[in-house]
Design a protein around this motif. Sequence first.
Motif, mmCIF file in Angstrom:
data_model
loop_
_atom_site.group_PDB
_atom_site.id
_atom_site.type_symbol
_atom_site.label_atom_id
_atom_site.label_comp_id
_atom_site.label_asym_id
_atom_site.label_seq_id
_atom_site.Cartn_x
_atom_site.Cartn_y
_atom_site.Cartn_z
ATOM 1 N N LEU A 125 69.636 54.629 -17.730
ATOM 2 C CA LEU A 125 70.958 55.244 -17.717
ATOM 3 C C LEU A 125 72.033 54.162 -17.651
ATOM 4 N N LEU A 126 73.259 54.539 -17.983
ATOM 5 C CA LEU A 126 74.367 53.600 -17.845
ATOM 6 C C LEU A 126 74.490 53.117 -16.407
ATOM 7 N N ILE A 127 74.258 54.023 -15.445
ATOM 8 C CA ILE A 127 74.426 53.656 -14.043
ATOM 9 C C ILE A 127 73.261 52.830 -13.504
ATOM 10 N N ARG A 183 68.076 42.930 -15.820
ATOM 11 C CA ARG A 183 68.977 43.281 -16.915
ATOM 12 C C ARG A 183 68.289 43.294 -18.277
ATOM 13 N N ASP A 184 67.003 42.970 -18.318
ATOM 14 C CA ASP A 184 66.258 42.955 -19.573
ATOM 15 C C ASP A 184 65.622 44.332 -19.783
ATOM 16 N N PRO A 185 66.124 45.136 -20.721
ATOM 17 C CA PRO A 185 65.608 46.496 -20.877
ATOM 18 C C PRO A 185 64.145 46.542 -21.313
ATOM 19 N N GLN A 186 63.692 45.536 -22.054
ATOM 20 C CA GLN A 186 62.289 45.528 -22.456
ATOM 21 C C GLN A 186 61.383 45.326 -21.249
ATOM 22 N N ALA A 187 61.770 44.412 -20.376
ATOM 23 C CA ALA A 187 60.985 44.168 -19.162
ATOM 24 C C ALA A 187 61.026 45.384 -18.241
ATOM 25 N N PRO A 193 66.562 56.358 -25.942
ATOM 26 C CA PRO A 193 66.708 55.324 -26.969
ATOM 27 C C PRO A 193 67.628 54.208 -26.466
ATOM 28 N N PRO A 194 67.499 53.006 -27.006
ATOM 29 C CA PRO A 194 68.352 51.893 -26.585
ATOM 30 C C PRO A 194 69.824 52.158 -26.900
ATOM 31 N N PHE A 195 70.696 51.546 -26.094
ATOM 32 C CA PHE A 195 72.123 51.611 -26.383
ATOM 33 C C PHE A 195 72.462 50.688 -27.560
ATOM 34 N N ARG A 196 73.559 50.986 -28.205
ATOM 35 C CA ARG A 196 73.966 50.271 -29.412
ATOM 36 C C ARG A 196 74.126 48.765 -29.164
ATOM 37 N N TRP A 197 74.632 48.413 -27.972
ATOM 38 C CA TRP A 197 74.894 46.997 -27.695
ATOM 39 C C TRP A 197 73.630 46.229 -27.295
ATOM 40 N N GLN A 198 72.517 46.932 -27.113
ATOM 41 C CA GLN A 198 71.247 46.278 -26.782
ATOM 42 C C GLN A 198 70.508 45.951 -28.080
ATOM 43 N N ARG A 199 71.040 45.003 -28.818
ATOM 44 C CA ARG A 199 70.562 44.770 -30.187
ATOM 45 C C ARG A 199 69.114 44.317 -30.244
ATOM 46 N N ALA A 200 68.736 43.379 -29.388
ATOM 47 C CA ALA A 200 67.352 42.892 -29.407
ATOM 48 C C ALA A 200 66.392 44.006 -28.992
ATOM 49 N N ARG A 244 83.782 65.983 -33.965
ATOM 50 C CA ARG A 244 83.940 64.524 -34.010
ATOM 51 C C ARG A 244 83.275 63.909 -32.796
ATOM 52 N N ALA A 245 82.422 62.923 -33.050
ATOM 53 C CA ALA A 245 81.638 62.326 -31.974
ATOM 54 C C ALA A 245 81.184 60.939 -32.395
ATOM 55 N N ALA A 246 80.833 60.132 -31.405
ATOM 56 C CA ALA A 246 80.316 58.782 -31.665
ATOM 57 C C ALA A 246 79.113 58.549 -30.774
ATOM 58 N N SER A 247 78.052 58.026 -31.333
ATOM 59 C CA SER A 247 76.845 57.783 -30.553
ATOM 60 C C SER A 247 76.899 56.408 -29.901
ATOM 61 N N ALA A 248 76.454 56.366 -28.648
ATOM 62 C CA ALA A 248 76.362 55.095 -27.930
ATOM 63 C C ALA A 248 75.007 54.430 -28.145
ATOM 64 N N PHE A 249 74.137 55.074 -28.947
ATOM 65 C CA PHE A 249 72.769 54.605 -29.052
ATOM 66 C C PHE A 249 72.511 53.852 -30.356
ATOM 67 N N GLY A 250 71.623 52.869 -30.260
ATOM 68 C CA GLY A 250 71.254 52.087 -31.432
ATOM 69 C C GLY A 250 70.223 52.779 -32.296
ATOM 70 N N LYS A 251 69.597 53.817 -31.760
ATOM 71 C CA LYS A 251 68.674 54.675 -32.496
ATOM 72 C C LYS A 251 69.285 56.065 -32.579
ATOM 73 N N SER A 252 68.696 56.916 -33.386
ATOM 74 C CA SER A 252 69.183 58.279 -33.496
ATOM 75 C C SER A 252 69.054 59.009 -32.163
ATOM 76 N N THR A 253 70.009 59.911 -31.890
ATOM 77 C CA THR A 253 69.894 60.757 -30.697
ATOM 78 C C THR A 253 68.775 61.781 -30.854
ATOM 79 N N ASP A 254 68.287 61.966 -32.057
ATOM 80 C CA ASP A 254 67.122 62.809 -32.338
ATOM 81 C C ASP A 254 65.944 61.883 -32.590
ATOM 82 N N PRO A 255 65.033 61.733 -31.626
ATOM 83 C CA PRO A 255 63.951 60.746 -31.787
ATOM 84 C C PRO A 255 62.998 61.063 -32.931
#
Length: 298
Positions: free
Chosen positions: A72-74, A81-85, A106-113, A166-177
């Motif tokens: 989660l964001l919180i 801080r490493d989401p993969q770990a 799904p990962p957030f958009r800014w978590q590119r790696a 109108r909406a914007a996704s914060a995720f780097g993957k689709s919100t529909d897995p």
Amino acid sequence: MVTPVADIPIGLSTASVYPQNTEAAFAYAAELGFDGVELMVWGEAVSQDISHVEYLSERYQVPVLSIHAPCLLISQRVWGRDPQAKLARAVSAAEDLGAPTVVVHPPFRWQRAYTAAFDDLVTELEENSGVDVAVENMFPMRADRLFGAGKRSAQRLTARGGGPGRAASAFGKSTDPTDDGYAHYTLDLSHTATAGVDAVDLFDRMGPALSHLHLADGSGAATDEHLIPGDGSQPCVEVCRRLAASDFAGAVVLEVSTGSARTKPERAALLGRALDFARTNLRRDPVRTAPIQETETE
């Protein structure tokens, strides 16, 4: 011939007792008769201490059915801080606690790696552990949230005929897995409400890969409501009954908001009502009839 059919286990998310803590969730689960809990790993220290969670599970005789990874964001700094770990640690914790499932967003958009590695990481973790990493459906950030996130936004969604506008996704993957395709999915019925998604259609797309259900409800508001099932607009009854009639072998977890409760008895009443809904609509026939196999005789 007839084949015995196992009941679907019904768990309580530890997030459902917020602002009370993880131990309180185990206590409610034991008192009300839940089959287990889903551990939400977040800012509370106990939720991050797997050895203490194991102690609570033994003390209250309530198993851990699943772990919600700290995605989660919180909880961005929980377990580092490493989401993969962090996802790998969640899977390891599930192994230690005997929980068959890890829920992950799904990962957030800014978590590119992390976004680039996510699909392969999920596959690798499942293959090496035997734990199901069930990717959850999410929702975009709706523009109408700025103009009233509650009842008015639900009315706007209905007037549009569904869809968040109108909406914007914060995720780097689709919100529909199912757009990306995974071996295991978590279906969340509060998220479908906020996303303006047809929950039954998503249920069908997930198919046999649906291994975990977050049972909650929503009215279509621009915020994630996690209402008690039956209090919103989602097809909670239909989804539960279809699960009960299927070969679903996962767990159903009540992930609901009880923040309106002013006392512990009020919170227990809300959780008890949610559990009654789940027990009623997930009830299976004690046996399932299977076709008799004919054999040739000499």
